[in-house]
Design a protein around this motif. Structure first.
Motif, PDB file in Angstrom:
ATOM      1  N   GLN A  58       0.852  -1.187   0.000  1.00 56.40           N
ATOM      2  CA  GLN A  58       0.000   0.000   0.000  1.00 56.40           C
ATOM      3  C   GLN A  58       0.894   1.247   0.000  1.00 56.40           C
ATOM      4  N   LEU A  59       1.447   1.601  -1.153  1.00 58.24           N
ATOM      5  CA  LEU A  59       2.440   2.669  -1.207  1.00 58.24           C
ATOM      6  C   LEU A  59       1.859   4.049  -1.495  1.00 58.24           C
ATOM      7  N   SER A  60       0.624   4.134  -1.936  1.00 58.35           N
ATOM      8  CA  SER A  60       0.036   5.449  -2.216  1.00 58.35           C
ATOM      9  C   SER A  60      -1.254   5.609  -1.426  1.00 58.35           C
ATOM     10  N   ARG A  61      -1.816   6.795  -1.489  1.00 62.26           N
ATOM     11  CA  ARG A  61      -3.082   7.047  -0.790  1.00 62.26           C
ATOM     12  C   ARG A  61      -4.218   6.251  -1.433  1.00 62.26           C
ATOM     13  N   THR A  62      -4.082   5.902  -2.700  1.00 62.80           N
ATOM     14  CA  THR A  62      -5.077   5.081  -3.369  1.00 62.80           C
ATOM     15  C   THR A  62      -4.823   3.629  -2.962  1.00 62.80           C
ATOM     16  N   PRO A  63      -5.816   2.966  -2.396  1.00 57.46           N
ATOM     17  CA  PRO A  63      -5.582   1.595  -1.922  1.00 57.46           C
ATOM     18  C   PRO A  63      -5.200   0.632  -3.038  1.00 57.46           C
ATOM     19  N   ASN A  64      -4.310  -0.281  -2.741  1.00 57.28           N
ATOM     20  CA  ASN A  64      -3.991  -1.382  -3.637  1.00 57.28           C
ATOM     21  C   ASN A  64      -5.199  -2.322  -3.562  1.00 57.28           C
ATOM     22  N   MET A  65      -6.002  -2.328  -4.609  1.00 58.50           N
ATOM     23  CA  MET A  65      -7.273  -3.052  -4.562  1.00 58.50           C
ATOM     24  C   MET A  65      -7.094  -4.562  -4.414  1.00 58.50           C
ATOM     25  N   HIS A  66      -6.059  -5.112  -5.037  1.00 54.05           N
ATOM     26  CA  HIS A  66      -5.821  -6.551  -4.907  1.00 54.05           C
ATOM     27  C   HIS A  66      -5.620  -6.908  -3.437  1.00 54.05           C
ATOM     28  N   SER A  67      -4.757  -6.160  -2.783  1.00 50.61           N
ATOM     29  CA  SER A  67      -4.443  -6.403  -1.378  1.00 50.61           C
ATOM     30  C   SER A  67      -5.654  -6.157  -0.474  1.00 50.61           C
ATOM     31  N   LEU A  68      -6.354  -5.053  -0.714  1.00 51.15           N
ATOM     32  CA  LEU A  68      -7.497  -4.712   0.133  1.00 51.15           C
ATOM     33  C   LEU A  68      -8.634  -5.725  -0.034  1.00 51.15           C
ATOM     34  N   ASN A  69      -8.902  -6.153  -1.252  1.00 49.31           N
ATOM     35  CA  ASN A  69      -9.953  -7.157  -1.468  1.00 49.31           C
ATOM     36  C   ASN A  69      -9.580  -8.494  -0.837  1.00 49.31           C
ATOM     37  N   HIS A  70      -8.309  -8.840  -0.918  1.00 45.67           N
ATOM     38  CA  HIS A  70      -7.845 -10.069  -0.260  1.00 45.67           C
ATOM     39  C   HIS A  70      -8.105  -9.973   1.249  1.00 45.67           C
ATOM     40  N   ALA A  71      -7.703  -8.853   1.841  1.00 46.41           N
ATOM     41  CA  ALA A  71      -7.902  -8.675   3.288  1.00 46.41           C
ATOM     42  C   ALA A  71      -9.386  -8.701   3.642  1.00 46.41           C
ATOM     43  N   ARG A  72     -10.200  -8.114   2.800  1.00 48.02           N
ATOM     44  CA  ARG A  72     -11.650  -8.117   3.038  1.00 48.02           C
ATOM     45  C   ARG A  72     -12.202  -9.536   3.037  1.00 48.02           C
ATOM     46  N   ARG A  73     -11.795 -10.338   2.048  1.00 48.41           N
ATOM     47  CA  ARG A  73     -12.269 -11.727   1.985  1.00 48.41           C
ATOM     48  C   ARG A  73     -11.818 -12.514   3.215  1.00 48.41           C
ATOM     49  N   VAL A  74     -10.565 -12.317   3.608  1.00 47.41           N
ATOM     50  CA  VAL A  74     -10.023 -13.046   4.755  1.00 47.41           C
ATOM     51  C   VAL A  74     -10.774 -12.706   6.031  1.00 47.41           C
ATOM     52  N   VAL A  75     -10.914 -11.416   6.312  1.00 46.64           N
ATOM     53  CA  VAL A  75     -11.571 -11.001   7.562  1.00 46.64           C
ATOM     54  C   VAL A  75     -13.032 -11.435   7.569  1.00 46.64           C
ATOM     55  N   ASN A  76     -13.734 -11.224   6.471  1.00 46.52           N
ATOM     56  CA  ASN A  76     -15.143 -11.626   6.425  1.00 46.52           C
ATOM     57  C   ASN A  76     -15.294 -13.141   6.593  1.00 46.52           C
ATOM     58  N   ALA A  77     -14.388 -13.915   6.011  1.00 52.37           N
ATOM     59  CA  ALA A  77     -14.460 -15.370   6.152  1.00 52.37           C
ATOM     60  C   ALA A  77     -14.095 -15.806   7.568  1.00 52.37           C
ATOM     61  N   CYS A  78     -13.084 -15.177   8.141  1.00 51.04           N
ATOM     62  CA  CYS A  78     -12.656 -15.553   9.500  1.00 51.04           C
ATOM     63  C   CYS A  78     -13.749 -15.315  10.538  1.00 51.04           C
ATOM     64  N   PHE A  79     -14.508 -14.250  10.351  1.00 43.33           N
ATOM     65  CA  PHE A  79     -15.489 -13.874  11.361  1.00 43.33           C
ATOM     66  C   PHE A  79     -16.925 -14.137  10.921  1.00 43.33           C
ATOM     67  N   ASN A  80     -17.059 -14.803   9.763  1.00 47.94           N
ATOM     68  CA  ASN A  80     -18.384 -15.151   9.262  1.00 47.94           C
ATOM     69  C   ASN A  80     -19.309 -13.937   9.299  1.00 47.94           C
TER      70      ASN A  80
END
Length: 192
Positions: A58-80
């Motif tokens: 995440q090097l700029s103010r614009t989010p790295n969408m690949h990374s952010l979507n991955h994190a979103r999937r992980v957190v949502n799956a972990c916590f159902n």
């Protein structure tokens, strides 16, 4: 005027004591809220760290969408749970604020971070100067940044160092290659 009353000039009276300044709230007050706990944050940071180790930082103010979507999937799956995209975008900004604030503390003269005890050592006057520039500095009054290695890998332009723990690979890549979804997990929460 009565015999025991005196005519004392006001300037001769001692100044009333200043009220004690309450200490800042604990670090968790700055990092988490009722819906986003330390456990959510740990999963989010680890997922971003995993992606940073793969080159998606995440090097700029614009989010790295690949990374952010991955994190979103992980957190949502972990916590159902199905946190909305905007929640992750705001959490990314909060994590970025943690990184930039702690980095500025470490770069300030007269401030030292004792990694072993995870405390920031400072002169009181120096700390007050830092707080005037950024009130979020108070998050580190009693403790350092617990995820410094991971945040450095996620946001820094320098080559990332391995963190204290190996990143946990709980990505959806395994699910797409035939891995199973944990029992009780709603598949709709892990899709984009």
């Amino acid at each position: 005027m009565a015999g025991n009353e005196q005519n004392i000039p006001v300037s001769a009276l001692p100044a009333p004591p200043l009220p004690a300044v309450p200490p800042p709230p604990p670090q968790r007050h700055y990092f988490y809220n009722a819906r986003w706990t330390k456990r959510h944050d740990n999963a989010f940071v680890q997922a971003l760290y995993y992606q940073a180790m793969k080159g998606h930082r995440q090097l700029s103010r614009t989010p790295n969408m690949h990374s952010l979507n991955h994190a979103r999937r992980v957190v949502n799956a972990c916590f159902n749970f199905n946190f909305k995209y905007i929640v992750f975008k705001r959490r990314l900004e909060r994590v970025r604020l943690r990184f930039t604030t702690f980095k500025s503390i470490l770069e300030a003269p007269g401030v030292v971070w004792d990694r072993h005890r995870n405390v920031v050592l400072f002169e009181e006057d120096r700390w007050n100067e830092l707080v005037l520039g950024n009130a979020f500095v108070n998050a580190y009054r009693f403790a350092g940044e617990p995820d410094w290695n991971e945040l450095s890998a996620i946001f820094s332009t320098d080559e990332p160092e391995e963190g204290p723990n190996d990143p946990i690979d709980i990505s959806s890549d395994e699910m797409e290659s035939g891995g199973e979804i944990a029992e009780g997990t709603d598949e709709s929460t892990i899709s984009d």
